[in-house]
Motif scaffolding. Structure first.
Motif, PDB file in Angstrom:
ATOM      1  N   LEU A 124       0.829  -1.216   0.000  1.00 35.63           N
ATOM      2  CA  LEU A 124       0.000   0.000   0.000  1.00 35.63           C
ATOM      3  C   LEU A 124       0.860   1.261   0.000  1.00 35.63           C
ATOM      4  CD1 LEU A 124      -2.855  -1.058   2.456  1.00 35.63           C
ATOM      5  CD2 LEU A 124      -2.973  -0.894  -0.039  1.00 35.63           C
ATOM      6  N   LYS A 125       2.012   1.197   0.668  1.00 40.19           N
ATOM      7  CA  LYS A 125       2.936   2.337   0.647  1.00 40.19           C
ATOM      8  C   LYS A 125       3.420   2.600  -0.780  1.00 40.19           C
ATOM      9  CE  LYS A 125       5.831   2.797   4.108  1.00 40.19           C
ATOM     10  NZ  LYS A 125       5.401   4.101   4.686  1.00 40.19           N
ATOM     11  N   SER A 126       3.733   1.514  -1.503  1.00 35.64           N
ATOM     12  CA  SER A 126       4.186   1.629  -2.898  1.00 35.64           C
ATOM     13  C   SER A 126       3.082   2.204  -3.779  1.00 35.64           C
ATOM     14  CB  SER A 126       4.607   0.257  -3.431  1.00 35.64           C
ATOM     15  OG  SER A 126       5.635  -0.291  -2.642  1.00 35.64           O
ATOM     16  N   CYS A 127       1.844   1.771  -3.541  1.00 35.44           N
ATOM     17  CA  CYS A 127       0.701   2.298  -4.302  1.00 35.44           C
ATOM     18  C   CYS A 127       0.533   3.794  -4.058  1.00 35.44           C
ATOM     19  CB  CYS A 127      -0.587   1.579  -3.896  1.00 35.44           C
ATOM     20  SG  CYS A 127      -0.670  -0.140  -4.397  1.00 35.44           S
ATOM     21  N   ALA A 128       0.600   4.184  -2.790  1.00 38.30           N
ATOM     22  CA  ALA A 128       0.396   5.593  -2.420  1.00 38.30           C
ATOM     23  C   ALA A 128       1.430   6.506  -3.072  1.00 38.30           C
ATOM     24  CB  ALA A 128       0.438   5.744  -0.902  1.00 38.30           C
ATOM     25  N   LYS A 129       2.665   6.028  -3.179  1.00 38.75           N
ATOM     26  CA  LYS A 129       3.735   6.826  -3.798  1.00 38.75           C
ATOM     27  C   LYS A 129       3.465   7.084  -5.277  1.00 38.75           C
ATOM     28  CE  LYS A 129       7.561   5.420  -0.777  1.00 38.75           C
ATOM     29  NZ  LYS A 129       8.775   4.581  -0.683  1.00 38.75           N
ATOM     30  N   LEU A 130       2.680   6.198  -5.915  1.00 39.09           N
ATOM     31  CA  LEU A 130       2.422   6.306  -7.352  1.00 39.09           C
ATOM     32  C   LEU A 130       1.168   7.122  -7.668  1.00 39.09           C
ATOM     33  CD1 LEU A 130       3.171   2.578  -8.225  1.00 39.09           C
ATOM     34  CD2 LEU A 130       4.582   4.541  -8.886  1.00 39.09           C
ATOM     35  N   LEU A 131       0.458   7.552  -6.623  1.00 35.04           N
ATOM     36  CA  LEU A 131      -0.791   8.295  -6.825  1.00 35.04           C
ATOM     37  C   LEU A 131      -0.575   9.797  -6.695  1.00 35.04           C
ATOM     38  CD1 LEU A 131      -3.885   7.834  -7.272  1.00 35.04           C
ATOM     39  CD2 LEU A 131      -4.119   7.950  -4.771  1.00 35.04           C
ATOM     40  N   LYS A 132      -1.117  10.548  -7.645  1.00 33.55           N
ATOM     41  CA  LYS A 132      -1.025  12.013  -7.596  1.00 33.55           C
ATOM     42  C   LYS A 132      -1.870  12.563  -6.450  1.00 33.55           C
ATOM     43  CE  LYS A 132      -0.521  12.896 -12.593  1.00 33.55           C
ATOM     44  NZ  LYS A 132      -1.198  13.503 -13.765  1.00 33.55           N
ATOM     45  N   LYS A 133      -1.542  13.755  -6.023  1.00 32.47           N
ATOM     46  CA  LYS A 133      -2.366  14.450  -5.036  1.00 32.47           C
ATOM     47  C   LYS A 133      -3.742  14.688  -5.648  1.00 32.47           C
ATOM     48  CE  LYS A 133      -2.253  18.236  -1.755  1.00 32.47           C
ATOM     49  NZ  LYS A 133      -1.560  19.453  -1.284  1.00 32.47           N
ATOM     50  N   ASN A 134      -4.779  14.473  -4.859  1.00 24.84           N
ATOM     51  CA  ASN A 134      -6.177  14.564  -5.295  1.00 24.84           C
ATOM     52  C   ASN A 134      -6.560  13.393  -6.209  1.00 24.84           C
ATOM     53  OD1 ASN A 134      -8.723  15.894  -5.152  1.00 24.84           O
ATOM     54  ND2 ASN A 134      -8.459  16.562  -7.267  1.00 24.84           N
ATOM     55  N   GLY A 135      -5.683  12.395  -6.325  1.00 22.65           N
ATOM     56  CA  GLY A 135      -5.998  11.223  -7.137  1.00 22.65           C
ATOM     57  C   GLY A 135      -6.905  10.260  -6.388  1.00 22.65           C
TER      58      GLY A 135
END
Length: 222
Positions: A124-135
């Motif tokens: 989940l940490k890896s997923c979060a790093k790949l998501l834009k702000k407001n994504g």
């Protein structure tokens, strides 16, 4: 891709997932429902893309889609089918941890993956790093309940033979509140949560307030 083949249950499951995802994306990003390609300015990462059953509909809606899967065979199948449909999808044989963190996405689809992951916190940490702000990130999985053991394992694997025996480990199923807690740690906040229920009499899936078996969480990154 054979709708009557061994992935028939997934083909039956797909429309309700796509409908929900499309609705949430359109509302969150204030997109037009009438527009032919409403997702035309959005980058989408489909994790655990398999043969592309979600990636292709997202591309048809205009999204710039990247599909990743840890299985090389799945990625090859997805690429072959993509050529037939003439859609532009970037398929990669990778896990989220192997992606370049400098490339970020408007939307991440994380569907029926977390129940197969060994280190969920790292994932989940890896997923979060790949998501834009407001994504937006959509996480669909199975609840750890007695009902899910009966329906998703005994029913789907042993009785109906929808899935190969051993597809799921019940102790890897996660309760919604546990998953939400882990998502919040990565600053991914729940916008909506819905159950997905199968009606054997109508032979179709529908949204539900019942989270006992399948559910999907729509979260945003603030």
């Amino acid at each position: 891709w054979n709708v009557n083949g061994k992935f028939k249950p997934l083909h039956m499951f797909n429309p309700i997932r796509i409908e929900y995802i499309k609705e949430k994306i359109i509302n969150h990003f204030n997109l037009s429902h009438e527009k032919f390609s409403p997702f035309s300015n959005l980058s989408i990462l489909d994790i655990g893309c398999g043969g592309g059953l979600i990636s292709e509909p997202m591309a048809r809606l205009g999204g710039k889609v990247t599909g990743i899967d840890a299985s090389k065979k799945n990625v090859e199948v997805a690429k072959i089918h993509c050529k037939k449909t003439k859609l532009k999808i970037n398929y990669l044989n990778k896990s989220p941890e192997q992606m370049n963190n400098n490339e970020k996405f408007d939307i991440i689809l994380n569907l029926e993956v977390v129940e197969h992951v060994d280190d969920l916190d790292l994932y989940l940490k890896s997923c979060a790093k790949l998501l834009k702000k407001n994504g937006l990130i959509f996480t669909a999985t199975l609840n750890r309940t007695f009902t899910s053991y009966i329906k998703a394992i005994i029913g789907a694997e042993y009785i109906l033979r929808w899935l190969p025996v051993g597809t799921h480990e019940w102790n890897k199923f996660i309760k919604p509140e546990e998953l939400e807690e882990k998502l919040v740690k990565e600053k991914l906040y729940t916008q909506d949560i819905k159950g997905l229920s199968f009606n054997p009499f109508l032979n179709k899936w529908s949204r539900s307030s019942n989270l006992d078996v399948n559910y999907i969480i729509c979260s945003s990154k603030n």
